[in-house]
Design a protein around this motif. Structure first.
Motif, PDB file in Angstrom:
ATOM      1  N   MET A 269      -4.781  30.285 -24.601  1.00  0.00           N
ATOM      2  CA  MET A 269      -3.731  31.019 -25.303  1.00  0.00           C
ATOM      3  C   MET A 269      -2.452  30.205 -25.383  1.00  0.00           C
ATOM      4  O   MET A 269      -1.802  30.134 -26.438  1.00  0.00           O
ATOM      5  CB  MET A 269      -3.463  32.345 -24.593  1.00  0.00           C
ATOM      6  CG  MET A 269      -4.580  33.360 -24.693  1.00  0.00           C
ATOM      7  SD  MET A 269      -4.134  34.875 -23.779  1.00  0.00           S
ATOM      8  CE  MET A 269      -5.640  35.835 -23.952  1.00  0.00           C
ATOM      9  N   ALA A 270      -2.076  29.578 -24.260  1.00  0.00           N
ATOM     10  CA  ALA A 270      -0.839  28.793 -24.234  1.00  0.00           C
ATOM     11  C   ALA A 270      -0.927  27.601 -25.176  1.00  0.00           C
ATOM     12  O   ALA A 270      -0.007  27.340 -25.963  1.00  0.00           O
ATOM     13  CB  ALA A 270      -0.563  28.330 -22.803  1.00  0.00           C
ATOM     14  N   ALA A 271      -2.039  26.869 -25.116  1.00  0.00           N
ATOM     15  CA  ALA A 271      -2.205  25.704 -25.991  1.00  0.00           C
ATOM     16  C   ALA A 271      -2.214  26.118 -27.457  1.00  0.00           C
ATOM     17  O   ALA A 271      -1.634  25.435 -28.311  1.00  0.00           O
ATOM     18  CB  ALA A 271      -3.491  24.964 -25.632  1.00  0.00           C
ATOM     19  N   ALA A 272      -2.857  27.235 -27.760  1.00  0.00           N
ATOM     20  CA  ALA A 272      -2.933  27.712 -29.141  1.00  0.00           C
ATOM     21  C   ALA A 272      -1.564  28.108 -29.687  1.00  0.00           C
ATOM     22  O   ALA A 272      -1.335  28.037 -30.901  1.00  0.00           O
ATOM     23  CB  ALA A 272      -3.888  28.898 -29.242  1.00  0.00           C
ATOM     24  N   GLU A 273      -0.660  28.506 -28.800  1.00  0.00           N
ATOM     25  CA  GLU A 273       0.675  28.918 -29.224  1.00  0.00           C
ATOM     26  C   GLU A 273       1.705  27.796 -29.089  1.00  0.00           C
ATOM     27  O   GLU A 273       2.914  28.040 -29.147  1.00  0.00           O
ATOM     28  CB  GLU A 273       1.125  30.147 -28.421  1.00  0.00           C
ATOM     29  CG  GLU A 273       0.275  31.393 -28.664  1.00  0.00           C
ATOM     30  CD  GLU A 273       0.200  31.788 -30.127  1.00  0.00           C
ATOM     31  OE1 GLU A 273       1.252  31.842 -30.787  1.00  0.00           O
ATOM     32  OE2 GLU A 273      -0.930  32.026 -30.627  1.00  0.00           O
ATOM     33  N   GLY A 274       1.235  26.562 -28.909  1.00  0.00           N
ATOM     34  CA  GLY A 274       2.132  25.410 -28.924  1.00  0.00           C
ATOM     35  C   GLY A 274       2.875  25.155 -27.634  1.00  0.00           C
ATOM     36  O   GLY A 274       3.951  24.537 -27.643  1.00  0.00           O
ATOM     37  N   CYS A 275       2.313  25.599 -26.535  1.00  0.00           N
ATOM     38  CA  CYS A 275       2.966  25.466 -25.231  1.00  0.00           C
ATOM     39  C   CYS A 275       2.406  24.256 -24.483  1.00  0.00           C
ATOM     40  O   CYS A 275       1.204  23.991 -24.520  1.00  0.00           O
ATOM     41  CB  CYS A 275       2.706  26.752 -24.445  1.00  0.00           C
ATOM     42  SG  CYS A 275       3.459  26.812 -22.822  1.00  0.00           S
ATOM     43  N   LYS A 276       3.255  23.514 -23.787  1.00  0.00           N
ATOM     44  CA  LYS A 276       2.772  22.466 -22.889  1.00  0.00           C
ATOM     45  C   LYS A 276       1.998  23.130 -21.746  1.00  0.00           C
ATOM     46  O   LYS A 276       2.412  24.187 -21.251  1.00  0.00           O
ATOM     47  CB  LYS A 276       3.937  21.661 -22.315  1.00  0.00           C
ATOM     48  CG  LYS A 276       4.759  20.911 -23.346  1.00  0.00           C
ATOM     49  CD  LYS A 276       5.958  20.233 -22.686  1.00  0.00           C
ATOM     50  CE  LYS A 276       6.876  19.614 -23.723  1.00  0.00           C
ATOM     51  NZ  LYS A 276       8.086  19.005 -23.098  1.00  0.00           N
ATOM     52  N   CYS A 277       0.921  22.490 -21.324  1.00  0.00           N
ATOM     53  CA  CYS A 277       0.062  23.101 -20.304  1.00  0.00           C
ATOM     54  C   CYS A 277      -0.155  22.159 -19.126  1.00  0.00           C
ATOM     55  O   CYS A 277      -0.226  20.942 -19.290  1.00  0.00           O
ATOM     56  CB  CYS A 277      -1.296  23.466 -20.901  1.00  0.00           C
ATOM     57  SG  CYS A 277      -1.252  24.713 -22.182  1.00  0.00           S
ATOM     58  N   TRP A 278      -0.288  22.775 -17.951  1.00  0.00           N
ATOM     59  CA  TRP A 278      -0.679  22.049 -16.737  1.00  0.00           C
ATOM     60  C   TRP A 278      -1.745  22.904 -16.051  1.00  0.00           C
ATOM     61  O   TRP A 278      -1.507  24.050 -15.710  1.00  0.00           O
ATOM     62  CB  TRP A 278       0.512  21.848 -15.806  1.00  0.00           C
ATOM     63  CG  TRP A 278       0.187  20.909 -14.684  1.00  0.00           C
ATOM     64  CD1 TRP A 278      -0.506  21.184 -13.548  1.00  0.00           C
ATOM     65  CD2 TRP A 278       0.528  19.518 -14.623  1.00  0.00           C
ATOM     66  NE1 TRP A 278      -0.626  20.065 -12.765  1.00  0.00           N
ATOM     67  CE2 TRP A 278       0.004  19.017 -13.404  1.00  0.00           C
ATOM     68  CE3 TRP A 278       1.213  18.655 -15.464  1.00  0.00           C
ATOM     69  CZ2 TRP A 278       0.159  17.690 -13.011  1.00  0.00           C
ATOM     70  CZ3 TRP A 278       1.368  17.336 -15.074  1.00  0.00           C
ATOM     71  CH2 TRP A 278       0.849  16.860 -13.870  1.00  0.00           C
ATOM     72  N   ALA A 279      -2.935  22.331 -15.874  1.00  0.00           N
ATOM     73  CA  ALA A 279      -4.071  23.099 -15.366  1.00  0.00           C
ATOM     74  C   ALA A 279      -4.277  22.883 -13.873  1.00  0.00           C
ATOM     75  O   ALA A 279      -4.028  21.791 -13.339  1.00  0.00           O
ATOM     76  CB  ALA A 279      -5.334  22.734 -16.121  1.00  0.00           C
ATOM     77  N   ILE A 280      -4.743  23.937 -13.217  1.00  0.00           N
ATOM     78  CA  ILE A 280      -5.209  23.863 -11.833  1.00  0.00           C
ATOM     79  C   ILE A 280      -6.666  24.307 -11.859  1.00  0.00           C
ATOM     80  O   ILE A 280      -6.973  25.487 -12.022  1.00  0.00           O
ATOM     81  CB  ILE A 280      -4.359  24.747 -10.899  1.00  0.00           C
ATOM     82  CG1 ILE A 280      -2.897  24.298 -10.934  1.00  0.00           C
ATOM     83  CG2 ILE A 280      -4.906  24.678  -9.469  1.00  0.00           C
ATOM     84  CD1 ILE A 280      -1.952  25.196 -10.159  1.00  0.00           C
TER      85      ILE A 280
END
Length: 355
Positions: A269-280
């Motif tokens: 959802m975050a990536a689809a809405e143009g947000c920088k992401c950091w995964a755990i």
């Protein structure tokens, strides 16, 4: 064309934002002649939220009645056939597919993330269940390779939640930047020591950047306590955000500057809405997503032991990292239509035979 009733099954009605988003995506995909009947842990809530018929997924009489009056069963997305949490998932969904097939229903498995399947019994259940399906689509290459090894044809495409419509959340949109959204979930590898490290890192990150921190429990029954524990250590410039509408959950990420997530669908959802992401990463599906769309992060078991190092990595990504480009999001969303195309074509064939 005559109406077809389809039973939709998945991890629905459990209050998990990712699985509810899959249900919304499945309902959006259905051809107009298909009338859905959703198996849910909360049939009244599911009917109220989505305007569909629903039946208790654990009531054997209700399930059998639903199958007897339907022509199709759709296993709708997610990692439902797996034994990472327990054998019950594979036994339930594999048994449901088998029962539907015995009753003469056409069975369609859409957007599956298969596994982990560590036990011989669950591998046998999955092979038998998917092998007898009318059509199968998966959401990752590892699932496709597994089915290919079993000689089971399938289509592969990104998770359908990439295409799900988002509903803006004005109360979140009005918060000044930078905004950081955090979606953690309980897990055996999220020990108290690691939770303390992540909390301390968020405290340091907030102090260094002046960020507003949004703690988002994707499944409140299991995630809310974690969110509240962390929020208690942060400044007033933070809040716990509980949203039950999956489209609002996706819309929350509009204008968020950084999403730090364990939850698989929170990262989508975050990536689809143009947000920088950091995964755990806590599960292979998260690790696969990190590789597929180049999300930085750590495996939970390999989390750094220095809170300041964690905070510095987040701060650097917030400052210089990049989000998935809008062109890439459009491409992924377009590719995810493969699931819908498969469903539409399969339903059309079923309708011809039924008539």
């Amino acid at each position: 064309m005559s109406e077809i009733q389809a039973v939709l099954c998945g991890y629905y009605g459990k209050g998990n934002g990712g699985d509810e988003a899959l249900l919304v995506s499945m309902l959006e995909m259905l051809p107009p002649q298909v009338k859905p009947l959703v198996l849910s842990a909360d049939p009244r809530g599911t009917s109220k939220s989505y305007g569909v018929r629903s039946a208790d997924r654990m009531n054997s009489g209700a399930v059998i009645r639903a199958l007897r009056e339907s022509q199709v069963l759709i296993l709708g997305g997610g990692s439902v056939l797996q034994d990472a949490t327990s054998l019950r998932n594979s036994i339930y969904y594999g048994g449901l597919l088998g029962l539907a097939q015995q009753f003469g229903l056409q069975t369609i498995a859409l957007a599956q993330g298969i596994g982990p399947l560590n036990q011989p019994l669950t591998r046998w259940i999955a092979k038998r269940a998917f092998g007898n399906c009318t059509a199968v689509s998966v959401r990752d290459s590892a699932s496709a390779a597994l089915l290919e090894g079993w000689g089971i044809p399938c289509a592969m495409a990104p998770d359908p939640v990439w295409r799900m419509a988002a509903t803006p959340v004005p109360a979140i949109a009005s918060i000044p930047s930078p905004k950081i959204a955090v979606t953690l979930r309980s897990h055996p590898n999220l020990t108290n020591q690691r939770l303390d490290l992540l909390t301390k890192a968020l405290v340091d990150l907030q102090a260094a950047t002046g960020s507003h921190v949004l703690l988002v429990p994707f499944q409140p029954t299991t995630d809310l306590n974690l969110a509240e524990q962390i929020q208690a250590e942060l400044t007033d410039n933070s809040q716990v955000v509980v949203l039950t509408d999956p489209q609002q959950l996706k819309g929350l990420f509009q204008g968020v500057d950084l999403a730090i997530g364990m939850r698989y669908h929170s990262l989508i959802m975050a990536a689809a809405e143009g947000c920088k992401c950091w995964a755990i990463g806590y599960d292979p599906k998260v690790s696969k997503l990190m590789t597929e769309i180049d999300i930085p992060g750590w495996e939970l078991a390999d989390l750094p032991t220095d809170a300041s190092a964690i905070a510095q990595a987040w701060q650097q990504h917030l400052k210089t990292g990049t989000a998935l480009s809008s062109a890439s999001v459009r491409t992924i969303s377009q590719q995810s239509l493969t699931h819908q195309h498969l469903l539409t074509a399969t339903i059309a064939k079923i309708a011809v035979v039924s008539n």
